[in-house]
Design a protein around this motif. Sequence first.
Motif, PDB file in Angstrom:
ATOM      1  N   PRO A 218       6.878   7.872  -1.202  1.00 61.84           N
ATOM      2  CA  PRO A 218       7.609   7.765   0.074  1.00 61.84           C
ATOM      3  C   PRO A 218       6.915   6.874   1.103  1.00 61.84           C
ATOM      4  CG  PRO A 218       7.567  10.041  -0.674  1.00 61.84           C
ATOM      5  CD  PRO A 218       6.624   9.283  -1.558  1.00 61.84           C
ATOM      6  N   LEU A 219       5.597   6.756   1.024  1.00 64.47           N
ATOM      7  CA  LEU A 219       4.855   5.956   2.001  1.00 64.47           C
ATOM      8  C   LEU A 219       4.905   4.458   1.701  1.00 64.47           C
ATOM      9  CD1 LEU A 219       1.699   8.205   2.497  1.00 64.47           C
ATOM     10  CD2 LEU A 219       3.698   8.002   3.986  1.00 64.47           C
ATOM     11  N   ILE A 220       5.306   4.096   0.487  1.00 64.92           N
ATOM     12  CA  ILE A 220       5.350   2.670   0.135  1.00 64.92           C
ATOM     13  C   ILE A 220       6.788   2.201  -0.090  1.00 64.92           C
ATOM     14  CG2 ILE A 220       3.049   2.697  -0.873  1.00 64.92           C
ATOM     15  CD1 ILE A 220       4.435   2.716  -3.636  1.00 64.92           C
ATOM     16  N   ARG A 221       7.736   2.879   0.537  1.00 64.07           N
ATOM     17  CA  ARG A 221       9.134   2.468   0.385  1.00 64.07           C
ATOM     18  C   ARG A 221       9.384   1.030   0.834  1.00 64.07           C
ATOM     19  NH1 ARG A 221      12.594   7.161   3.109  1.00 64.07           N
ATOM     20  NH2 ARG A 221      10.823   7.016   4.537  1.00 64.07           N
ATOM     21  N   PRO A 222       8.769   0.571   1.946  1.00 68.85           N
ATOM     22  CA  PRO A 222       8.965  -0.847   2.298  1.00 68.85           C
ATOM     23  C   PRO A 222       8.506  -1.798   1.197  1.00 68.85           C
ATOM     24  CG  PRO A 222       8.059   0.358   4.152  1.00 68.85           C
ATOM     25  CD  PRO A 222       8.011   1.290   2.987  1.00 68.85           C
ATOM     26  N   ALA A 223       7.373  -1.470   0.558  1.00 70.79           N
ATOM     27  CA  ALA A 223       6.881  -2.320  -0.530  1.00 70.79           C
ATOM     28  C   ALA A 223       7.810  -2.262  -1.726  1.00 70.79           C
ATOM     29  CB  ALA A 223       5.470  -1.883  -0.928  1.00 70.79           C
ATOM     30  N   LEU A 224       8.327  -1.075  -2.050  1.00 67.91           N
ATOM     31  CA  LEU A 224       9.255  -0.941  -3.172  1.00 67.91           C
ATOM     32  C   LEU A 224      10.535  -1.734  -2.920  1.00 67.91           C
ATOM     33  CD1 LEU A 224       8.885   2.881  -3.960  1.00 67.91           C
ATOM     34  CD2 LEU A 224       8.029   0.967  -5.317  1.00 67.91           C
TER      35      LEU A 224
ATOM     36  N   ALA B 256       5.014  -7.003  -9.099  1.00 68.70           N
ATOM     37  CA  ALA B 256       5.162  -5.643  -8.594  1.00 68.70           C
ATOM     38  C   ALA B 256       3.806  -4.944  -8.501  1.00 68.70           C
ATOM     39  CB  ALA B 256       6.105  -4.855  -9.496  1.00 68.70           C
ATOM     40  N   ILE B 257       2.991  -5.073  -9.535  1.00 71.35           N
ATOM     41  CA  ILE B 257       1.679  -4.435  -9.530  1.00 71.35           C
ATOM     42  C   ILE B 257       0.796  -5.020  -8.444  1.00 71.35           C
ATOM     43  CG2 ILE B 257      -0.431  -4.106 -10.882  1.00 71.35           C
ATOM     44  CD1 ILE B 257       1.328  -4.055 -13.387  1.00 71.35           C
ATOM     45  N   PHE B 258       0.845  -6.328  -8.280  1.00 68.42           N
ATOM     46  CA  PHE B 258       0.017  -6.994  -7.275  1.00 68.42           C
ATOM     47  C   PHE B 258       0.366  -6.524  -5.863  1.00 68.42           C
ATOM     48  CE2 PHE B 258      -0.740 -10.556  -4.346  1.00 68.42           C
ATOM     49  CZ  PHE B 258      -2.105 -10.754  -4.547  1.00 68.42           C
ATOM     50  N   ILE B 259       1.655  -6.474  -5.539  1.00 63.59           N
ATOM     51  CA  ILE B 259       2.077  -6.080  -4.193  1.00 63.59           C
ATOM     52  C   ILE B 259       1.840  -4.597  -3.954  1.00 63.59           C
ATOM     53  CG2 ILE B 259       4.073  -5.851  -2.658  1.00 63.59           C
ATOM     54  CD1 ILE B 259       5.215  -8.376  -3.889  1.00 63.59           C
ATOM     55  N   LEU B 260       2.244  -3.759  -4.901  1.00 65.88           N
ATOM     56  CA  LEU B 260       2.137  -2.319  -4.705  1.00 65.88           C
ATOM     57  C   LEU B 260       0.685  -1.853  -4.655  1.00 65.88           C
ATOM     58  CD1 LEU B 260       5.029  -1.084  -7.038  1.00 65.88           C
ATOM     59  CD2 LEU B 260       5.058  -1.418  -4.561  1.00 65.88           C
ATOM     60  N   THR B 261      -0.202  -2.526  -5.395  1.00 65.98           N
ATOM     61  CA  THR B 261      -1.613  -2.155  -5.346  1.00 65.98           C
ATOM     62  C   THR B 261      -2.181  -2.351  -3.943  1.00 65.98           C
ATOM     63  OG1 THR B 261      -1.935  -2.752  -7.672  1.00 65.98           O
ATOM     64  CG2 THR B 261      -3.904  -2.616  -6.309  1.00 65.98           C
ATOM     65  N   GLU B 262      -1.826  -3.448  -3.304  1.00 66.49           N
ATOM     66  CA  GLU B 262      -2.311  -3.710  -1.953  1.00 66.49           C
ATOM     67  C   GLU B 262      -1.813  -2.650  -0.971  1.00 66.49           C
ATOM     68  OE1 GLU B 262      -4.462  -6.028  -1.000  1.00 66.49           O
ATOM     69  OE2 GLU B 262      -4.666  -6.583  -3.117  1.00 66.49           O
ATOM     70  N   PHE B 263      -0.566  -2.233  -1.113  1.00 64.69           N
ATOM     71  CA  PHE B 263      -0.025  -1.214  -0.209  1.00 64.69           C
ATOM     72  C   PHE B 263      -0.663   0.140  -0.468  1.00 64.69           C
ATOM     73  CE2 PHE B 263       3.100  -4.323   0.893  1.00 64.69           C
ATOM     74  CZ  PHE B 263       3.646  -3.906   2.098  1.00 64.69           C
TER      75      PHE B 263
END
Length: 285
Positions: free
Chosen positions: A199-205, A163-170
């Motif tokens: 709200p801007l990283i909803r696809p990543a979430l 989760a941290i790895f993906i969300l950090t990139e977004f």
Amino acid sequence: MSVDIKTTARSQVTFRAIAAHAILITYTLIALFPVFVIVINSFKSRKAIFREPLSVPTPETFSLKGYETVLKQGDFVLYFQNSLVVTVASLTMVLLFGAMAAFALSEYRFRGNLLTGLYLAIGIMIPIRLGTVAILEMMVASGLVNTLTALILVYTAQGLPLAIFILTEFMQGISDDLKNAGRIDGLSEYTIFGVLVLPLIRPALATVAVFTMIPIWNDLWFPLILAPAEETKTITLGAQVFIGQFVTDWNAVLASLSLAIIPVLVLYLIFSRQLIKGITAGAVK
């Protein structure tokens, strides 16, 4: 000339997006085929399961014996409830703490930032099951064996690195001007995080939620080791009741697995649009 270049660029972006969606749909169909086989066989008699495993049920082969056995033998509703509690609680903690850690790593520059990010990402490369003995000893010492809390803590630790790895990139792709404008308006860092960034990283979430939920919901290892008691069994562990050393009730096994698939499909349908956006985000740049 510039018009032709813009038209060509738009065509390339459109083609890449269509190709990415086509690949995703193809992989989805391939992944759903085993699910389809399990569901259709759960409505067939035992003989029909082995004679024609790929055929749909007919009036001659249709049977609800498996579902009747599941509802009569064992507390399937309790197993389902335990899995739901563990999965929802674990997902909530993974998304919350993972997003907070990703925001700190992507937003603030401090000594050891890179090393901290690498340390948090180690969990992606090292399976948590390698520490099963140590985890069991910790749970025994804490008095958390045969509790849902033990499973929630383990699954949270298991899902945080990805989760941290993906969300950090977004989060690194979010405009700094937007966040600085919020600070100029007097917004606190918590408000910027919750109102502007999330709200801007909803696809990543959504992507993290789907790929985190499936291993948790389908896991048999940790429920068998940390919470094997009748009152804490998960749905995957509860399905093992119908698997014996010499005789296996395949009708009941397939019926229980078909019922266990429902929450995963519901989650996928809810987050499907955001999931596709998250997976194909790099294809449209």
